[in-house]
Design an enzyme around this catalytic site. Structure first.
Site, short mmCIF file in Angstrom:
data_model
loop_
_atom_site.label_atom_id
_atom_site.label_comp_id
_atom_site.label_asym_id
_atom_site.label_seq_id
_atom_site.Cartn_x
_atom_site.Cartn_y
_atom_site.Cartn_z
N GLY B 35 0.84 -1.20 0.00
CA GLY B 35 0.00 0.00 0.00
C GLY B 35 0.87 1.25 0.00
N LEU B 36 0.21 2.37 -0.17
CA LEU B 36 0.92 3.65 -0.26
C LEU B 36 1.68 3.97 1.02
CD1 LEU B 36 -1.92 5.81 -1.89
CD2 LEU B 36 0.11 4.87 -3.05
N GLY B 38 2.23 5.81 4.22
CA GLY B 38 1.24 6.43 5.11
C GLY B 38 -0.07 5.66 5.21
N SER B 39 -0.17 4.51 4.51
CA SER B 39 -1.43 3.75 4.55
C SER B 39 -1.58 2.99 5.86
CB SER B 39 -1.51 2.79 3.35
OG SER B 39 -0.42 1.89 3.35
N GLY B 40 -0.47 2.75 6.55
CA GLY B 40 -0.56 2.08 7.85
C GLY B 40 0.02 0.67 7.87
N LYS B 41 0.78 0.31 6.84
CA LYS B 41 1.34 -1.04 6.75
C LYS B 41 2.15 -1.42 8.00
CE LYS B 41 3.75 -0.01 3.09
NZ LYS B 41 3.32 1.41 3.01
N SER B 42 3.13 -0.59 8.32
CA SER B 42 4.01 -0.91 9.46
C SER B 42 3.26 -0.88 10.77
CB SER B 42 5.16 0.11 9.55
OG SER B 42 6.15 -0.19 8.61
N SER B 109 5.91 -1.87 -2.11
CA SER B 109 5.88 -2.89 -3.17
C SER B 109 4.81 -2.57 -4.21
CB SER B 109 5.71 -4.30 -2.60
OG SER B 109 4.72 -4.39 -1.60
#
Lengths: 208, 208
Positions: B35-36, B38-42, B109
């Site tokens: 995801g972009l 700032g999308s919240g992945k981490s 990615s």
């Protein structure tokens, strides 16, 4: 004595290496086997893995079979590529140590500078250099992969110990002379070392 | 019900992935967050890690912090280098899955082909693509690292979602719309998925 899984102290924030080590009941470390082709690095590493698994430890073996065809498949055998190969293996091992694993690496890793870099990447307190010290003549007589035969026929260039140098460790944590020992006794020496260094659980917390 | 550590069946030969999975009481897999920025992945990945750890699972989080400065520090952000970056992360994840770990990767990615390669390397039965689907405007308003601000000032080139494409997954295993959910609820969705797929222990063997 409580089972290991009840010794875990929860706290806020990220899960740490120490948390994972408590979960596993072991301390993450790398056993970095180094030695000539045919010295027994992989054989000893696989048997150590088996013995540690029987004591319920989580172990990862890295060797040519699972690294050279994957993570490092873009690399050849030039000096630069060998150095990069060792660097990547060390970085990978460092991440696994952070995950709490006992990592066994089995690569010739002939150059002192490369091994020193691996030690620096992993952190020396978690790095155990295991020199599998076997005379070239013994390795050549074993010749498990038929590589020495190929070298003598001139089919392989830059072969460690023959046409490319092997730089023995100056101060390895462990030396295994597999030519003079049974496999079991070699494995014993590794396990005894890990026990002595308390990588397999601290005293007062003998969960295995 | 026996504790998980007594379910282990010993056999001769090498320790297998299945052996390690039984030891850990979980099935190795990769949650591939995409995801972009700032999308919240981490953020989601770290919270999933915490929740799984509280259920005594062994998890490894791979993100820019521990990979870009180590294993992939020789790589930049060109298309070729991005592809090689993802390839190495996937190879690393595959080795960790073989060790029995639940691996969470948190990288933008952006390219379908790279994610398809990662899936092929890990094996699709162990690969869970998690699309963190958040509108660009929301990511930009969050801007946790101040990167969007830099992009708008012209200080960052080739930024995903603005000057470089983000290719959304066609058929992700999971979609998280973190703009519409609390963090806890996003994490719930991931854990429920893992439970449903039995990555956290088989039915009839609910060791946690």
């Amino acid at each position: 004595m409580q089972p290991r899984s009840q010794n875990i102290v929860f706290h806020h924030g990220e899960v740490s290496r120490a948390d994972r080590e408590r979960l596993l009941g072991q301390r993450g470390c790398v056993l970095w086997f180094t030695g000539l082709s045919g010295s027994g690095k992989s054989t000893v590493a696989r048997q150590v893995e088996r013995r540690l698994f029987e004591r319920k430890h989580l172990v990862q073996v890295l060797d040519g079979d699972n690294v050279r065809h994957g993570l490092c498949k873009d690399l050849g055998f030039s000096a630069t590529d060998r150095t990069e190969n060792i660097r990547r293996i060390a970085e990978l091992a460092a991440l696994s140590v952070d995950a709490g694993l006992i990592v066994l690496t089995a690569f010739i890793s002939p150059f002192r500078a490369d091994r020193a870099q691996a030690r620096a990447i992993v952190g020396t307190e978690s790095f155990v250099e295991v020199f599998v010290d076997v005379p070239l003549a013994v390795c050549e007589s074993r010749d498990p992969k038929g590589l020495y035969k190929k070298v003598r026929k001139g089919e392989l260039a830059e072969f460690t110990g023959i046409s490319s140098p092997y730089e023995p460790p100056d101060a390895p944590e462990l030396v295994l002379r597999t030519a003079d020992l049974t496999l079991d006794r070699s494995v014993d020496q590794v396990i005894e070392y890990l026990d002595r260094r308390q990588f397999l659980g601290a005293p007062g917390n003998p969960t295995r």
